[in-house]
Design a protein around this motif. Structure first.
Motif, PDB file in Angstrom:
ATOM      1  N   CYS A  98       0.813  -1.211   0.000  1.00  0.00           N
ATOM      2  CA  CYS A  98       0.000   0.000   0.000  1.00  0.00           C
ATOM      3  C   CYS A  98       0.852   1.269   0.000  1.00  0.00           C
ATOM      4  N   SER A  99       0.172   2.402   0.065  1.00  0.00           N
ATOM      5  CA  SER A  99       0.870   3.684   0.056  1.00  0.00           C
ATOM      6  C   SER A  99       1.697   3.882   1.331  1.00  0.00           C
ATOM      7  N   MET A 100       1.293   3.257   2.434  1.00  0.00           N
ATOM      8  CA  MET A 100       2.102   3.348   3.655  1.00  0.00           C
ATOM      9  C   MET A 100       3.417   2.588   3.462  1.00  0.00           C
ATOM     10  N   CYS A 101       3.362   1.463   2.785  1.00  0.00           N
ATOM     11  CA  CYS A 101       4.583   0.713   2.448  1.00  0.00           C
ATOM     12  C   CYS A 101       5.495   1.584   1.591  1.00  0.00           C
ATOM     13  N   LYS A 102       4.910   2.204   0.572  1.00  0.00           N
ATOM     14  CA  LYS A 102       5.667   3.062  -0.335  1.00  0.00           C
ATOM     15  C   LYS A 102       6.387   4.154   0.448  1.00  0.00           C
ATOM     16  N   GLN A 103       5.675   4.822   1.325  1.00  0.00           N
ATOM     17  CA  GLN A 103       6.254   5.913   2.114  1.00  0.00           C
ATOM     18  C   GLN A 103       7.410   5.402   2.982  1.00  0.00           C
ATOM     19  N   THR A 104       7.215   4.276   3.630  1.00  0.00           N
ATOM     20  CA  THR A 104       8.239   3.728   4.526  1.00  0.00           C
ATOM     21  C   THR A 104       9.499   3.335   3.762  1.00  0.00           C
ATOM     22  N   MET A 105       9.329   2.591   2.671  1.00  0.00           N
ATOM     23  CA  MET A 105      10.523   2.128   1.955  1.00  0.00           C
ATOM     24  C   MET A 105      11.232   3.278   1.235  1.00  0.00           C
ATOM     25  N   GLU A 106      10.481   4.230   0.691  1.00  0.00           N
ATOM     26  CA  GLU A 106      11.125   5.359   0.020  1.00  0.00           C
ATOM     27  C   GLU A 106      11.861   6.248   1.022  1.00  0.00           C
ATOM     28  N   THR A 107      11.286   6.436   2.211  1.00  0.00           N
ATOM     29  CA  THR A 107      11.958   7.228   3.242  1.00  0.00           C
ATOM     30  C   THR A 107      13.258   6.559   3.672  1.00  0.00           C
ATOM     31  N   ALA A 108      13.236   5.230   3.810  1.00  0.00           N
ATOM     32  CA  ALA A 108      14.438   4.503   4.224  1.00  0.00           C
ATOM     33  C   ALA A 108      15.519   4.525   3.147  1.00  0.00           C
ATOM     34  N   ALA A 109      15.113   4.475   1.895  1.00  0.00           N
ATOM     35  CA  ALA A 109      16.072   4.326   0.794  1.00  0.00           C
ATOM     36  C   ALA A 109      16.659   5.633   0.290  1.00  0.00           C
ATOM     37  N   ASN A 110      15.864   6.688   0.301  1.00  0.00           N
ATOM     38  CA  ASN A 110      16.274   7.932  -0.343  1.00  0.00           C
ATOM     39  C   ASN A 110      17.308   8.689   0.478  1.00  0.00           C
ATOM     40  N   VAL A 111      18.358   9.114  -0.201  1.00  0.00           N
ATOM     41  CA  VAL A 111      19.416   9.927   0.399  1.00  0.00           C
ATOM     42  C   VAL A 111      19.666  11.081  -0.575  1.00  0.00           C
ATOM     43  N   ALA A 112      19.519  12.306  -0.091  1.00  0.00           N
ATOM     44  CA  ALA A 112      19.638  13.482  -0.959  1.00  0.00           C
ATOM     45  C   ALA A 112      20.931  13.452  -1.765  1.00  0.00           C
ATOM     46  N   ASP A 113      20.800  13.688  -3.041  1.00  0.00           N
ATOM     47  CA  ASP A 113      21.915  13.773  -3.991  1.00  0.00           C
ATOM     48  C   ASP A 113      22.671  12.456  -4.187  1.00  0.00           C
ATOM     49  N   ILE A 114      22.188  11.373  -3.577  1.00  0.00           N
ATOM     50  CA  ILE A 114      22.894  10.097  -3.691  1.00  0.00           C
ATOM     51  C   ILE A 114      21.986   8.980  -4.206  1.00  0.00           C
ATOM     52  N   ALA A 115      20.794   8.835  -3.625  1.00  0.00           N
ATOM     53  CA  ALA A 115      19.931   7.711  -3.984  1.00  0.00           C
ATOM     54  C   ALA A 115      18.460   8.112  -3.952  1.00  0.00           C
ATOM     55  N   GLN A 116      17.729   7.600  -4.932  1.00  0.00           N
ATOM     56  CA  GLN A 116      16.293   7.841  -5.026  1.00  0.00           C
ATOM     57  C   GLN A 116      15.614   6.531  -5.384  1.00  0.00           C
ATOM     58  N   LEU A 117      14.632   6.128  -4.586  1.00  0.00           N
ATOM     59  CA  LEU A 117      13.850   4.932  -4.859  1.00  0.00           C
ATOM     60  C   LEU A 117      12.420   5.379  -5.086  1.00  0.00           C
ATOM     61  N   ASN A 149       7.266  -8.489  11.323  1.00  0.00           N
ATOM     62  CA  ASN A 149       6.106  -8.696  12.198  1.00  0.00           C
ATOM     63  C   ASN A 149       5.607  -7.403  12.835  1.00  0.00           C
ATOM     64  N   LYS A 150       6.457  -6.376  12.916  1.00  0.00           N
ATOM     65  CA  LYS A 150       6.053  -5.096  13.500  1.00  0.00           C
ATOM     66  C   LYS A 150       5.405  -4.154  12.478  1.00  0.00           C
ATOM     67  N   LEU A 151       5.416  -4.544  11.197  1.00  0.00           N
ATOM     68  CA  LEU A 151       4.747  -3.723  10.191  1.00  0.00           C
ATOM     69  C   LEU A 151       3.253  -3.657  10.483  1.00  0.00           C
ATOM     70  N   HIS A 152       2.624  -2.551  10.124  1.00  0.00           N
ATOM     71  CA  HIS A 152       1.181  -2.410  10.248  1.00  0.00           C
ATOM     72  C   HIS A 152       0.518  -3.571   9.517  1.00  0.00           C
ATOM     73  N   GLY A 153      -0.636  -3.994   9.964  1.00  0.00           N
ATOM     74  CA  GLY A 153      -1.331  -5.140   9.378  1.00  0.00           C
ATOM     75  C   GLY A 153      -1.527  -5.046   7.874  1.00  0.00           C
ATOM     76  N   CYS A 154      -1.871  -3.847   7.381  1.00  0.00           N
ATOM     77  CA  CYS A 154      -2.093  -3.712   5.940  1.00  0.00           C
ATOM     78  C   CYS A 154      -0.789  -3.812   5.155  1.00  0.00           C
ATOM     79  N   CYS A 155       0.333  -3.658   5.832  1.00  0.00           N
ATOM     80  CA  CYS A 155       1.643  -3.689   5.163  1.00  0.00           C
ATOM     81  C   CYS A 155       2.264  -5.083   5.163  1.00  0.00           C
ATOM     82  N   GLN A 156       1.658  -6.023   5.885  1.00  0.00           N
ATOM     83  CA  GLN A 156       2.220  -7.377   5.919  1.00  0.00           C
ATOM     84  C   GLN A 156       1.769  -8.130   4.668  1.00  0.00           C
TER      85      GLN A 156
END
Length: 121
Positions: free
Chosen positions: A38-57, A102-109
């Motif tokens: 879902c969109s919550m998954c998208k937000q979580t993984m993009e926040t973890a992956a993205n680094v300014a001027d270095i990486a964009q997911l 296992n700690k991910l929100h239910g909709c994200c599992q």
């Protein structure tokens, strides 16, 4: 109506990738498989992956794929995918630790389909 929504989403995604990629030098682009729901998954993984001027997911929930754009002299696709796995999302290179998943929100599992020998802790 769904087609218009999908088209608008695609345009927004393409524009955001173009704008955000303007800063990344020595660009390498790669498409990878990442599980999520879902969109919550998208937000979580993009926040973890993205680094300014270095990486964009940019992850697409419909196709379960992400486009990685990164500076090949400052990071690797494995570094980015490890960060995604550390927040709970299995991908084609790394499996999230069970406790984090296992700690991910239910909709994200999601159904854990991708198998790998590499589990990130």
């Amino acid at each position: 109506m769904k087609t218009i929504k999908n088209l608008l989403t695609a345009v927004v995604v393409l524009l955001s990738v173009c704008v955000s990629n303007a800063q990344i030098k020595n660009k390498t682009t790669k498409t990878v498989k990442i599980n999520g729901n879902c969109s919550m998954c998208k937000q979580t993984m993009e926040t973890a992956a993205n680094v300014a001027d270095i990486a964009q997911l940019n992850w697409n929930e419909n196709t379960q794929t992400a486009t990685l754009v990164y500076d090949k002299e400052k990071t690797t696709s494995d570094d980015i995918l490890k960060r995604v796995a550390k927040v709970g999302y299995d991908n084609e290179r790394f499996i999230a630790a069970d406790g984090v998943y296992n700690k991910l929100h239910g909709c994200c599992q999601y159904d854990r389909k991708i198998k790998s020998e590499t589990q990130v802790k």
